[in-house]
Design an enzyme around this catalytic site. Structure first.
Site, mmCIF file in Angstrom:
data_model
loop_
_atom_site.group_PDB
_atom_site.id
_atom_site.type_symbol
_atom_site.label_atom_id
_atom_site.label_comp_id
_atom_site.label_asym_id
_atom_site.label_seq_id
_atom_site.Cartn_x
_atom_site.Cartn_y
_atom_site.Cartn_z
ATOM 1 N N TYR A 130 0.835 -1.202 0.000
ATOM 2 C CA TYR A 130 0.000 0.000 0.000
ATOM 3 C C TYR A 130 0.871 1.254 0.000
ATOM 4 O O TYR A 130 0.632 2.188 -0.774
ATOM 5 C CB TYR A 130 -0.915 -0.025 1.227
ATOM 6 C CG TYR A 130 -1.894 1.121 1.305
ATOM 7 C CD1 TYR A 130 -3.014 1.155 0.485
ATOM 8 C CD2 TYR A 130 -1.700 2.162 2.203
ATOM 9 C CE1 TYR A 130 -3.923 2.200 0.557
ATOM 10 C CE2 TYR A 130 -2.604 3.209 2.291
ATOM 11 C CZ TYR A 130 -3.714 3.232 1.466
ATOM 12 O OH TYR A 130 -4.600 4.272 1.539
ATOM 13 N N LYS A 154 1.031 4.192 -2.927
ATOM 14 C CA LYS A 154 0.687 5.582 -2.648
ATOM 15 C C LYS A 154 1.905 6.512 -2.795
ATOM 16 O O LYS A 154 1.745 7.676 -3.170
ATOM 17 C CB LYS A 154 0.067 5.705 -1.258
ATOM 18 C CG LYS A 154 -1.285 5.002 -1.127
ATOM 19 C CD LYS A 154 -2.328 5.562 -2.100
ATOM 20 C CE LYS A 154 -3.712 4.980 -1.845
ATOM 21 N NZ LYS A 154 -4.741 5.556 -2.744
#
Length: 267
Positions: free
Chosen positions: A151, A155
């Site tokens: 993740y 990002k």
């Protein structure tokens, strides 16, 4: 940007943050194109919006990781005479140690999909005298956090794409904004993540608070916005003195690892 009368395409509209964002945008006078995979949830949200804020709100069910679905969405947008705002909000998260991570799914949804969708829809946005692209990132897009390696990577990449795109379009009528909330009370967080955050004292925000902050950013034209304290401080410290954050997270590592292993055993 004043959103009254603007057409806004919102991805991930059926999720917790997406629904809250949709309500804020509609209240501000925008016409919405709600995009997600779940047709039933989209239709329910559309009915709620039309009842509260009557306008020609549209829904489009699609898997935007697929080329054909992006092309079908482009054709739909052209039928609507284009859009003024694109909000890349759709995303997924996975909590676990590196060996447990599905990197392909997270990078595909959180990074590659918004890049490709922006590439597809940018010519339509450039036809407008004033247009906007908003990429929804995360505090973990500036702070690599144990248990969220996939993740965080996705990002971080989205933040880099946003920064490069903003600079590339700086002499055009298309503005590019980056929005980074911290942990939010939605289904994207597993029970293990919720329990870990509670034990570590990590705060989280309601979807409504996040949506309000995003609306304010759009209205003010703020290039970058990070939501939550002390996360805003940690983002700055990590950029300049990452060793300080290394030590702070090392002190929490045993707890993070315990919940990551618990999350894997429950999967």
């Amino acid at each position: 940007m004043n959103l009254k009368g603007k057409t806004v395409l919102l991805t991930g509209a059926s999720g917790g943050i997406g629904q809250a964002i949709a309500l804020e945008l509609a209240a501000a006078g925008a016409r919405l194109v709600l995009v997600a995979r779940n047709t039933v949830r989209l239709a329910t949200l559309q009915a709620e919006l039309v009842a509260k804020y009557p306008a020609a709100h549209q829904i489009f069910s699609a898997d935007l990781t697929q080329t054909q679905d992006r092309q079908d969405l482009l054709a739909f947008v052209r039928e609507l005479q284009g859009i003024d705002v694109l909000i890349n909000n759709a995303g997924i998260s996975q909590f676990g140690l590196v060996a447990q991570q599905d990197f392909a799914a997270q990078l595909g949804t959180n990074l590659l999909m918004p890049m490709l969708l922006t590439q597809t829809l940018l010519p339509e946005l450039q036809r407008k005298p004033e247009a906007l692209i908003v990429n929804v990132g995360s505090a973990f897009g500036s702070i690599g956090y144990p248990g969220f390696s996939g993740y965080s990577a996705s990002k971080f990449g989205l933040r880099g794409f946003t920064e490069a795109l903003k600079r590339e379009l700086s002499d055009t009528g298309v503005q590019v904004l980056y929005f980074a909330p911290r942990a939010t009370d939605t289904a994207i967080n597993s029970d293990a993540v919720v329990a870990m955050n509670r034990e570590l004292g990590n705060r989280s925000d309601s979807p409504q608070l996040v949506a309000t902050a995003l609306l304010q950013q759009i209205q003010q034209g703020q290039a970058r916005r990070f939501v939550g304290w002390p996360e805003q401080l940690f983002v700055r410290v990590n950029a300049i003195f990452p060793g300080i954050v290394d030590k702070a997270l090392a002190a929490k590592l045993a707890v993070i690892r315990r919940y990551a292993q618990l999350s894997h055993s429950e999967a």
